[in-house]
Design a protein around this motif. Structure first.
Motif, short mmCIF file in Angstrom:
data_model
loop_
_atom_site.label_atom_id
_atom_site.label_comp_id
_atom_site.label_asym_id
_atom_site.label_seq_id
_atom_site.Cartn_x
_atom_site.Cartn_y
_atom_site.Cartn_z
N CYS A 60 -2.56 3.23 -2.14
CA CYS A 60 -1.99 2.44 -1.05
C CYS A 60 -3.05 1.45 -0.54
O CYS A 60 -4.23 1.77 -0.51
N HIS A 61 -2.58 0.29 -0.14
CA HIS A 61 -3.47 -0.75 0.37
C HIS A 61 -3.04 -1.11 1.79
O HIS A 61 -1.90 -1.50 2.01
N PRO A 62 -3.95 -0.97 2.77
CA PRO A 62 -3.56 -1.16 4.17
C PRO A 62 -3.03 -2.56 4.48
O PRO A 62 -2.19 -2.72 5.36
N THR A 63 -3.49 -3.57 3.75
CA THR A 63 -3.00 -4.92 4.02
C THR A 63 -1.56 -5.11 3.55
O THR A 63 -0.87 -5.99 4.04
N PHE A 64 -1.11 -4.28 2.62
CA PHE A 64 0.26 -4.42 2.11
C PHE A 64 1.20 -3.39 2.70
O PHE A 64 2.33 -3.72 3.04
N SER A 65 0.78 -2.14 2.78
CA SER A 65 1.69 -1.08 3.24
C SER A 65 1.30 -0.49 4.59
O SER A 65 2.10 0.18 5.22
N GLY A 66 0.06 -0.70 5.00
CA GLY A 66 -0.42 -0.07 6.22
C GLY A 66 -1.06 1.28 5.98
O GLY A 66 -1.62 1.88 6.88
N ALA A 121 -3.67 3.75 3.32
CA ALA A 121 -4.90 3.45 2.59
C ALA A 121 -5.37 4.61 1.74
O ALA A 121 -5.42 5.74 2.20
N HIS A 164 -5.65 5.44 12.38
CA HIS A 164 -6.67 4.40 12.26
C HIS A 164 -7.92 4.71 13.11
O HIS A 164 -9.03 4.38 12.72
N GLU A 213 -12.25 4.32 3.51
CA GLU A 213 -11.10 3.78 2.77
C GLU A 213 -9.81 4.53 3.05
O GLU A 213 -8.73 4.05 2.72
N ALA A 233 -3.90 1.55 8.56
CA ALA A 233 -3.83 0.44 9.51
C ALA A 233 -3.45 0.97 10.89
O ALA A 233 -2.84 2.04 11.01
#
Length: 159
Positions: free
Chosen positions: A39-45, A47, A75, A87, A91
């Motif tokens: 998971c990527h926080p900039t895309f899904s929130g 991580a 967060h 990591e 978000a």
């Protein structure tokens, strides 16, 4: 959706049952699909990776789900930074489970996360039965995932 039982109902009735999947196929798809990527926080929130080796098929997702201890974090849980697990901080406003604990540093344990929608596989008794099967038998997971993924793609899901 309220509570994990409500999330189970949502995952079953609003997502998978509508496409003709049963509980075994739901678990196979999540176990087989979540061994890849992160998971990527900039895309899904959210991580972090689900598994230690997110580029190879295995039953690690199922075994880790059962064998590891999982801690709910948000967060603001900066203790993750101190453990070399920054990591894994989602978000702002999101929460996820991690295989870390405050004050306990384990350098041998890779940084991994699970979403609430992952954890229901361990909490729901019916889902857990299949999760345990796949944790014990990687070849069975491979076969069942293959059939369920084929069914998913033939339903028109464009991958």
């Amino acid at each position: 959706v309220f509570g994990w039982q409500g999330l189970c109902s949502h995952v079953r009735n609003e997502v998978f049952y509508r496409m003709g999947f049963n509980d075994a196929e739901i678990v196979a798809l999540l176990c087989g699909g979540h061994v890849y990527g992160r998971c990527h926080p900039t895309f899904s929130g959210y991580a972090g990776p689900w598994v230690e080796h997110p580029t190879q098929f295995s039953n690690e997702y199922a075994t880790d789900m059962i064998e590891d201890e999982w801690t709910l974090v948000g967060h603001g849980d900066t203790w993750l930074d101190e453990q070399g697990a920054a990591e894994l901080r989602p978000a702002p406003g999101n929460r996820q489970f991690v295989n870390k604990k405050p004050g306990v540093v384990d350098d041998d344990e890779p940084n991994q996360m699970m979403l609430l929608s992952d954890m229901i596989l361990a909490w729901d008794p019916t889902f857990r039965t299949y999760l345990e099967t796949y944790a014990a038998d990687e070849e069975r997971l491979k076969q069942d995932f293959g059939r369920a993924f084929q069914k998913l793609t033939e339903l028109g899901c464009g991958f």
